[in-house]
Scaffold this motif. Structure first.
Motif, PDB file in Angstrom:
ATOM      1  N   UNK A 294      15.047 -43.213 -64.564  1.00  9.66           N
ATOM      2  CA  UNK A 294      13.836 -43.802 -65.154  1.00  9.66           C
ATOM      3  C   UNK A 294      13.016 -44.600 -64.145  1.00  9.66           C
ATOM      4  N   UNK A 295      13.450 -44.637 -62.877  1.00 12.19           N
ATOM      5  CA  UNK A 295      12.757 -45.474 -61.889  1.00 12.19           C
ATOM      6  C   UNK A 295      11.295 -45.080 -61.728  1.00 12.19           C
ATOM      7  N   UNK A 296      10.936 -43.800 -61.550  1.00 10.89           N
ATOM      8  CA  UNK A 296       9.503 -43.466 -61.431  1.00 10.89           C
ATOM      9  C   UNK A 296       8.698 -43.911 -62.656  1.00 10.89           C
ATOM     10  N   UNK A 297       9.326 -43.766 -63.830  1.00  8.81           N
ATOM     11  CA  UNK A 297       8.657 -44.200 -65.055  1.00  8.81           C
ATOM     12  C   UNK A 297       8.439 -45.715 -65.044  1.00  8.81           C
ATOM     13  N   UNK A 298       9.434 -46.467 -64.566  1.00  9.03           N
ATOM     14  CA  UNK A 298       9.323 -47.924 -64.530  1.00  9.03           C
ATOM     15  C   UNK A 298       8.275 -48.377 -63.528  1.00  9.03           C
ATOM     16  N   UNK A 299       8.196 -47.693 -62.395  1.00  7.69           N
ATOM     17  CA  UNK A 299       7.166 -48.023 -61.399  1.00  7.69           C
ATOM     18  C   UNK A 299       5.781 -47.825 -62.010  1.00  7.69           C
TER      19      UNK A 299
END
Length: 444
Positions: free
Chosen positions: A85-90
């Motif tokens: 989910x990191x790209x989504x969180x960025x």
């Protein structure tokens, strides 16, 4: 330092671990397993930070972030994410999230991000508080005009008392603005959205007083057709202003005392008690305790009404406010009539300052309107009871200083040049007249 934290996560183990870490570090923690429950119970102006998981059943963390942004775009939201989910969180940070933490995260990492977010939240809330105070001060200055030290002190007292749940007694001469001050106590406090009911006790026949104040049931007395809600009941949740309270009949004073003590009343002709929540602001010209000693007023009610007292100085004791008030009333009258404002000469200003204004602000407003209409005003030709030359010069000097400060929007160097005064002399004169440059800086 703020220390409130809300944690939203559908996994009980995560909620428990985060709560333990944060509680041991001195934070107040509130837990939710669903985003909808968090939104439903979130108080306005929440003084803390939201920590939320991204992936949850129902409303997810990103939808929660969007909803929180609509309520308060400055509320810090820290997202908890899985590796994928990191790209989504960025992307969420670009849309307003404060930070994101990738699971598994350490307590130190969480605490570091949380403390930075709380520091930001504290600055935002303090900035809001200062802006709100400045806005209230500006609005009150427009409602209670005057730059004399007495008026400045009165405005400070009104702002302090407006927020407090106490009854207030206003003392002042006829026409000194007691109802205007009462209205400000209501409008600048937490009851502002509720009714403000004004009642002149001297204008009501004694036979009708009880029905007017407490209401009546149908048939309570001859001519009582239908039920009628009284002024006190109508003001429930708000403020009742009782002008010339010294004129209230003694029998009704006892019933008013009961309303203040018990927060209940009974309509005339009824047996049922009705709960009411009213703030009582009373106004009087004489000293109520002296009236009580003379047997004309209940002493216990006088003490109940006089939890806090505001004294309005008569206009003759604050002559430096006369030019400003006269100009204000004359300009508003001219604008209402669609005609240019009539200038006031130096001779007329001297006469205004020389008059004692027994009718106070009400009399001054009438004189200003007559001036705006081009009519002769007796106050501009009265010389009886004239103040001394020194008093007139002081008032005129204060008016000149105010005009220059207003023209140059508090810019001291420009005022010095306009009045041809050295800085030390200008500072001394401003201090003597209670003038502060910040009051003249244009607010945008």
């Amino acid at each position: 330092m703020l220390n409130s934290v809300i944690v939203v996560d559908d996994e009980a183990s995560i909620r428990s671990a985060v709560e333990q870490w944060l509680s041991l570090s001195g934070f107040e923690v509130q837990l939710f397993d669903r985003a909808q429950a968090c939104l439903a119970q979130l108080p306005a102006h929440f003084p803390g930070v939201i920590i939320s998981d991204v992936r949850m059943p129902g409303m997810d963390g990103l939808q929660l972030l969007e909803a929180l942004q609509q309520q308060d775009p400055d509320l810090p939201v820290i997202l908890l994410t899985g590796h994928g989910d990191v790209p989504m969180a960025v992307d969420a940070m670009r849309r307003g999230a404060y930070d994101f933490l990738e699971k598994p995260f350490t307590p130190q990492h969480l605490l570091g991000s949380l403390r930075r977010a709380l520091e930001k939240r504290q600055l935002v809330l303090e900035n809001r508080r200062l802006h709100e105070q400045a806005d209230l001060k500006s609005r009150l200055e427009s409602a209670l005009l005057g730059m004399s030290q007495g008026l400045q002190q009165l405005r400070r007292q009104v702002l302090e008392l407006a927020a407090l749940p106490v009854n207030v007694l206003i003392r002042g001469e006829t026409g000194s603005g007691k109802e205007r001050v009462a209205r400000c106590l209501h409008d600048f406090g937490p009851r502002a959205g509720k009714p403000f009911v004004a009642l002149n006790c001297a204008a009501i026949p004694e036979a009708l007083f009880e029905a007017e104040l407490f209401g009546h049931e149908s048939g309570a007395f001859t001519g009582a057709q239908g039920k009628r809600i009284g002024k006190l009941e109508y003001a429930d949740g708000g403020t009742v202003f009782l002008d010339e309270i010294e004129s209230m009949p003694l029998a009704q004073q006892a019933k008013l005392l009961r309303v203040i003590q018990e927060q209940t009343l009974e309509r005339l002709g009824a047996n049922q008690s009705i709960r009411v929540d009213v703030r009582v602001i009373a106004a009087t010209k004489p000293d109520l305790l002296e009236e009580a000693r003379a047997g004309r007023f209940r002493e216990d009610l006088a003490y109940r009404l006089n939890v806090a007292e505001l004294r309005l100085a008569p206009l003759r004791e604050r002559r430096e406010d006369i030019p400003l008030l006269f100009e204000h009333f004359a300009r508003h009258c001219a604008e209402r009539l669609g005609r240019p404002a009539a200038p006031i000469s130096g001779a007329q200003l001297t006469q205004l300052l020389a008059h004692d204004w027994p009718g106070n602000v009400r009399e001054l407003a009438n004189a200003a309107e007559r001036h705006a209409l081009g009519l002769d005003s007796p106050e501009l030709h009265a010389h009886a009871g004239s103040p001394s030359l020194a008093e007139q010069l002081e008032a005129f000097e204060a008016q000149c200083l105010r005009a220059a400060l207003r023209q140059h929007q508090g810019e001291i160097k420009s005022v010095m040049e306009a009045l041809q005064l050295p800085r030390r002399t200008l500072n001394e004169k401003m201090h003597r007249h209670g003038l502060v440059r910040e009051d003249f800086i244009e607010r945008r």
